[in-house]
Design a protein around this motif. Structure first.
Motif, PDB file in Angstrom:
ATOM      1  N   ARG A   8       0.834  -1.206   0.000  1.00  0.00           N
ATOM      2  CA  ARG A   8       0.000   0.000   0.000  1.00  0.00           C
ATOM      3  C   ARG A   8       0.868   1.256   0.000  1.00  0.00           C
ATOM      4  NH1 ARG A   8      -5.002   0.860   4.016  1.00  0.00           N
ATOM      5  NH2 ARG A   8      -6.257   1.904   2.464  1.00  0.00           N
ATOM      6  N   LEU A   9       1.942   1.244   0.806  1.00  0.00           N
ATOM      7  CA  LEU A   9       2.851   2.380   0.856  1.00  0.00           C
ATOM      8  C   LEU A   9       3.535   2.584  -0.499  1.00  0.00           C
ATOM      9  CD1 LEU A   9       4.205   4.600   2.550  1.00  0.00           C
ATOM     10  CD2 LEU A   9       5.963   2.921   3.138  1.00  0.00           C
ATOM     11  N   ARG A  10       3.982   1.491  -1.111  1.00  0.00           N
ATOM     12  CA  ARG A  10       4.620   1.599  -2.430  1.00  0.00           C
ATOM     13  C   ARG A  10       3.668   2.156  -3.466  1.00  0.00           C
ATOM     14  NH1 ARG A  10       7.878  -3.443  -4.386  1.00  0.00           N
ATOM     15  NH2 ARG A  10       8.050  -2.029  -6.131  1.00  0.00           N
ATOM     16  N   LYS A  11       2.409   1.730  -3.409  1.00  0.00           N
ATOM     17  CA  LYS A  11       1.413   2.231  -4.354  1.00  0.00           C
ATOM     18  C   LYS A  11       1.137   3.708  -4.108  1.00  0.00           C
ATOM     19  CE  LYS A  11      -3.127   1.350  -6.216  1.00  0.00           C
ATOM     20  NZ  LYS A  11      -4.371   0.594  -6.109  1.00  0.00           N
ATOM     21  N   ARG A  15       7.074   5.790  -7.835  1.00  0.00           N
ATOM     22  CA  ARG A  15       8.531   5.850  -8.012  1.00  0.00           C
ATOM     23  C   ARG A  15       9.111   7.173  -7.538  1.00  0.00           C
ATOM     24  NH1 ARG A  15       9.568   3.643 -13.999  1.00  0.00           N
ATOM     25  NH2 ARG A  15       9.203   5.831 -14.390  1.00  0.00           N
ATOM     26  N   ARG A  16       8.466   8.262  -7.912  1.00  0.00           N
ATOM     27  CA  ARG A  16       8.975   9.577  -7.522  1.00  0.00           C
ATOM     28  C   ARG A  16       8.884   9.778  -6.018  1.00  0.00           C
ATOM     29  NH1 ARG A  16       8.659  13.658 -11.785  1.00  0.00           N
ATOM     30  NH2 ARG A  16       7.931  15.127 -10.223  1.00  0.00           N
ATOM     31  N   GLY A  17       7.776   9.339  -5.429  1.00  0.00           N
ATOM     32  CA  GLY A  17       7.598   9.478  -3.997  1.00  0.00           C
ATOM     33  C   GLY A  17       8.614   8.668  -3.212  1.00  0.00           C
ATOM     34  N   ALA A  18       8.904   7.462  -3.696  1.00  0.00           N
ATOM     35  CA  ALA A  18       9.915   6.626  -3.021  1.00  0.00           C
ATOM     36  C   ALA A  18      11.274   7.313  -3.064  1.00  0.00           C
ATOM     37  CB  ALA A  18       9.986   5.250  -3.672  1.00  0.00           C
ATOM     38  N   ALA A  71       7.002  13.531  -0.601  1.00  0.00           N
ATOM     39  CA  ALA A  71       6.908  12.180  -1.155  1.00  0.00           C
ATOM     40  C   ALA A  71       5.467  11.702  -1.196  1.00  0.00           C
ATOM     41  CB  ALA A  71       7.750  11.212  -0.322  1.00  0.00           C
ATOM     42  N   PHE A  72       4.629  12.228  -0.329  1.00  0.00           N
ATOM     43  CA  PHE A  72       3.250  11.771  -0.231  1.00  0.00           C
ATOM     44  C   PHE A  72       2.287  12.621  -1.061  1.00  0.00           C
ATOM     45  CE2 PHE A  72       5.522  10.350   3.491  1.00  0.00           C
ATOM     46  CZ  PHE A  72       5.203   8.997   3.502  1.00  0.00           C
ATOM     47  N   LEU A  73       2.822  13.573  -1.814  1.00  0.00           N
ATOM     48  CA  LEU A  73       1.982  14.413  -2.669  1.00  0.00           C
ATOM     49  C   LEU A  73       1.861  13.795  -4.059  1.00  0.00           C
ATOM     50  CD1 LEU A  73       3.395  17.929  -1.729  1.00  0.00           C
ATOM     51  CD2 LEU A  73       1.365  16.788  -0.822  1.00  0.00           C
ATOM     52  N   ARG A  74       0.829  14.195  -4.768  1.00  0.00           N
ATOM     53  CA  ARG A  74       0.624  13.689  -6.125  1.00  0.00           C
ATOM     54  C   ARG A  74       1.693  14.235  -7.065  1.00  0.00           C
ATOM     55  NH1 ARG A  74      -5.505  15.159  -7.076  1.00  0.00           N
ATOM     56  NH2 ARG A  74      -4.409  17.102  -7.251  1.00  0.00           N
ATOM     57  N   VAL A  75       1.909  13.515  -8.143  1.00  0.00           N
ATOM     58  CA  VAL A  75       2.836  13.972  -9.171  1.00  0.00           C
ATOM     59  C   VAL A  75       2.338  15.314  -9.692  1.00  0.00           C
ATOM     60  CG1 VAL A  75       3.788  13.472 -11.449  1.00  0.00           C
ATOM     61  CG2 VAL A  75       3.443  11.630  -9.814  1.00  0.00           C
ATOM     62  N   VAL A 129      11.641  12.054 -14.230  1.00  0.00           N
ATOM     63  CA  VAL A 129      11.175  10.684 -14.410  1.00  0.00           C
ATOM     64  C   VAL A 129       9.660  10.650 -14.275  1.00  0.00           C
ATOM     65  CG1 VAL A 129      11.212   8.359 -13.410  1.00  0.00           C
ATOM     66  CG2 VAL A 129      13.316   9.662 -13.598  1.00  0.00           C
ATOM     67  N   PRO A 130       8.971  10.106 -15.276  1.00  0.00           N
ATOM     68  CA  PRO A 130       7.517  10.041 -15.166  1.00  0.00           C
ATOM     69  C   PRO A 130       7.093   8.997 -14.139  1.00  0.00           C
ATOM     70  CG  PRO A 130       8.250   8.950 -17.168  1.00  0.00           C
ATOM     71  CD  PRO A 130       9.466   9.572 -16.533  1.00  0.00           C
ATOM     72  N   GLU A 131       5.954   9.207 -13.552  1.00  0.00           N
ATOM     73  CA  GLU A 131       5.470   8.283 -12.527  1.00  0.00           C
ATOM     74  C   GLU A 131       4.956   6.986 -13.126  1.00  0.00           C
ATOM     75  OE1 GLU A 131       4.880   6.406  -9.330  1.00  0.00           O
ATOM     76  OE2 GLU A 131       5.706   8.403  -9.232  1.00  0.00           O
ATOM     77  N   TYR A 132       4.324   7.093 -14.267  1.00  0.00           N
ATOM     78  CA  TYR A 132       3.744   5.899 -14.859  1.00  0.00           C
ATOM     79  C   TYR A 132       4.840   4.980 -15.369  1.00  0.00           C
ATOM     80  CZ  TYR A 132       4.750   8.598 -19.023  1.00  0.00           C
ATOM     81  OH  TYR A 132       5.389   9.344 -19.977  1.00  0.00           O
ATOM     82  N   SER A 133       4.514   3.718 -15.461  1.00  0.00           N
ATOM     83  CA  SER A 133       5.491   2.755 -15.953  1.00  0.00           C
ATOM     84  C   SER A 133       5.228   2.482 -17.424  1.00  0.00           C
ATOM     85  CB  SER A 133       5.430   1.457 -15.149  1.00  0.00           C
ATOM     86  OG  SER A 133       4.152   0.907 -15.264  1.00  0.00           O
ATOM     87  N   VAL A 134       6.223   1.976 -18.062  1.00  0.00           N
ATOM     88  CA  VAL A 134       6.109   1.661 -19.485  1.00  0.00           C
ATOM     89  C   VAL A 134       5.143   0.491 -19.631  1.00  0.00           C
ATOM     90  CG1 VAL A 134       7.397   0.915 -21.517  1.00  0.00           C
ATOM     91  CG2 VAL A 134       8.453   2.444 -19.848  1.00  0.00           C
ATOM     92  N   PRO A 135       4.164   0.582 -20.558  1.00  0.00           N
ATOM     93  CA  PRO A 135       3.218  -0.518 -20.703  1.00  0.00           C
ATOM     94  C   PRO A 135       3.901  -1.785 -21.219  1.00  0.00           C
ATOM     95  CG  PRO A 135       2.862   1.149 -22.390  1.00  0.00           C
ATOM     96  CD  PRO A 135       3.907   1.679 -21.460  1.00  0.00           C
ATOM     97  N   ARG A 136       3.306  -2.906 -20.868  1.00  0.00           N
ATOM     98  CA  ARG A 136       3.860  -4.178 -21.307  1.00  0.00           C
ATOM     99  C   ARG A 136       3.737  -4.329 -22.813  1.00  0.00           C
ATOM    100  NH1 ARG A 136       1.045  -8.549 -17.544  1.00  0.00           N
ATOM    101  NH2 ARG A 136       0.758  -7.165 -15.789  1.00  0.00           N
ATOM    102  N   VAL A 137       4.627  -5.130 -23.351  1.00  0.00           N
ATOM    103  CA  VAL A 137       4.560  -5.436 -24.770  1.00  0.00           C
ATOM    104  C   VAL A 137       3.347  -6.334 -24.979  1.00  0.00           C
ATOM    105  CG1 VAL A 137       5.773  -6.533 -26.685  1.00  0.00           C
ATOM    106  CG2 VAL A 137       7.048  -5.261 -24.961  1.00  0.00           C
ATOM    107  N   PRO A 138       2.477  -5.998 -25.936  1.00  0.00           N
ATOM    108  CA  PRO A 138       1.300  -6.837 -26.133  1.00  0.00           C
ATOM    109  C   PRO A 138       1.689  -8.229 -26.627  1.00  0.00           C
ATOM    110  CG  PRO A 138       1.420  -5.147 -27.820  1.00  0.00           C
ATOM    111  CD  PRO A 138       2.527  -4.879 -26.840  1.00  0.00           C
ATOM    112  N   ARG A 139       0.909  -9.208 -26.181  1.00  0.00           N
ATOM    113  CA  ARG A 139       1.166 -10.569 -26.645  1.00  0.00           C
ATOM    114  C   ARG A 139       0.712 -10.684 -28.088  1.00  0.00           C
ATOM    115  NH1 ARG A 139      -1.487 -14.358 -22.209  1.00  0.00           N
ATOM    116  NH2 ARG A 139      -2.916 -14.420 -23.945  1.00  0.00           N
ATOM    117  N   PRO A 140       1.425 -11.471 -28.846  1.00  0.00           N
ATOM    118  CA  PRO A 140       0.983 -11.669 -30.238  1.00  0.00           C
ATOM    119  C   PRO A 140      -0.372 -12.373 -30.260  1.00  0.00           C
ATOM    120  CG  PRO A 140       2.848 -13.110 -29.721  1.00  0.00           C
ATOM    121  CD  PRO A 140       2.638 -12.221 -28.535  1.00  0.00           C
ATOM    122  N   ALA A 141      -1.149 -12.066 -31.256  1.00  0.00           N
ATOM    123  CA  ALA A 141      -2.462 -12.674 -31.374  1.00  0.00           C
ATOM    124  C   ALA A 141      -2.336 -14.188 -31.574  1.00  0.00           C
ATOM    125  CB  ALA A 141      -3.213 -12.048 -32.551  1.00  0.00           C
TER     126      ALA A 141
END
Length: 147
Positions: A8-11, A15-18, A71-75, A129-141
């Motif tokens: 919960r704390l990590r969420k 990344r920036r807050g940590a 650290a506890f404030l929003r981006v 550094v942006p807070e969001y993470s890079v999206p996963r590579v989509p699985r091939p169909a």
């Protein structure tokens, strides 16, 4: 239970807050160390001519607490923590640079560069550094059967 609290704390922090939490804790501890056992003032005469290192320790402590609290404030609202984190190492780098230019502390140039790269540079980088993470590579169909 503790694992849930950590997740919960990590969420909450992200990344920036940590980064701000770790940096703020470190700056606060560094400032407290100047209060408890102040080092000699080699290269810091620019600062100690104004007041003692025990007084300058409060710069580290206050900026560290501001950084930690941000650290506890929003981006987007955490910029104040990054700005506060920049102040003490910048002041120390200026003092060491002045000591080199005055001829008081020849090693001060290296210490100033260390503050500018490992502190100021890293803080400036982390602020971008942006807070969001890079999206996963989509699985091939999946191959299906043709109807």
């Amino acid at each position: 239970m503790p694992c849930r609290a950590v997740r919960r704390l990590r969420k909450t922090l992200g990344r920036r807050g940590a980064f701000l939490l770790i940096l703020g804790t470190g700056k606060t501890c560094w400032g407290v160390s100047f209060l408890v056992a102040p080092p000699n003032d080699h290269g810091l005469q620019l600062l100690t001519n104004l007041c003692g290192l025990r007084h300058w320790s409060w710069l580290w402590i206050v900026c560290g607490i501001i950084t930690l609290g941000s650290a506890f404030l929003r981006v987007g609202r955490d910029w104040f923590g990054f700005a506060a984190a920049l102040i003490p190492p910048t002041v120390w780098a200026i003092a060491y640079t002045a000591a080199v230019l005055n001829g008081d502390y020849s090693r001060g140039g290296f210490v100033a560069l260390w503050y500018l790269t490992s502190h100021v540079g890293v803080i400036l980088w982390a602020a971008t550094v942006p807070e969001y993470s890079v999206p996963r590579v989509p699985r091939p169909a999946r191959r299906g059967k043709a109807a």
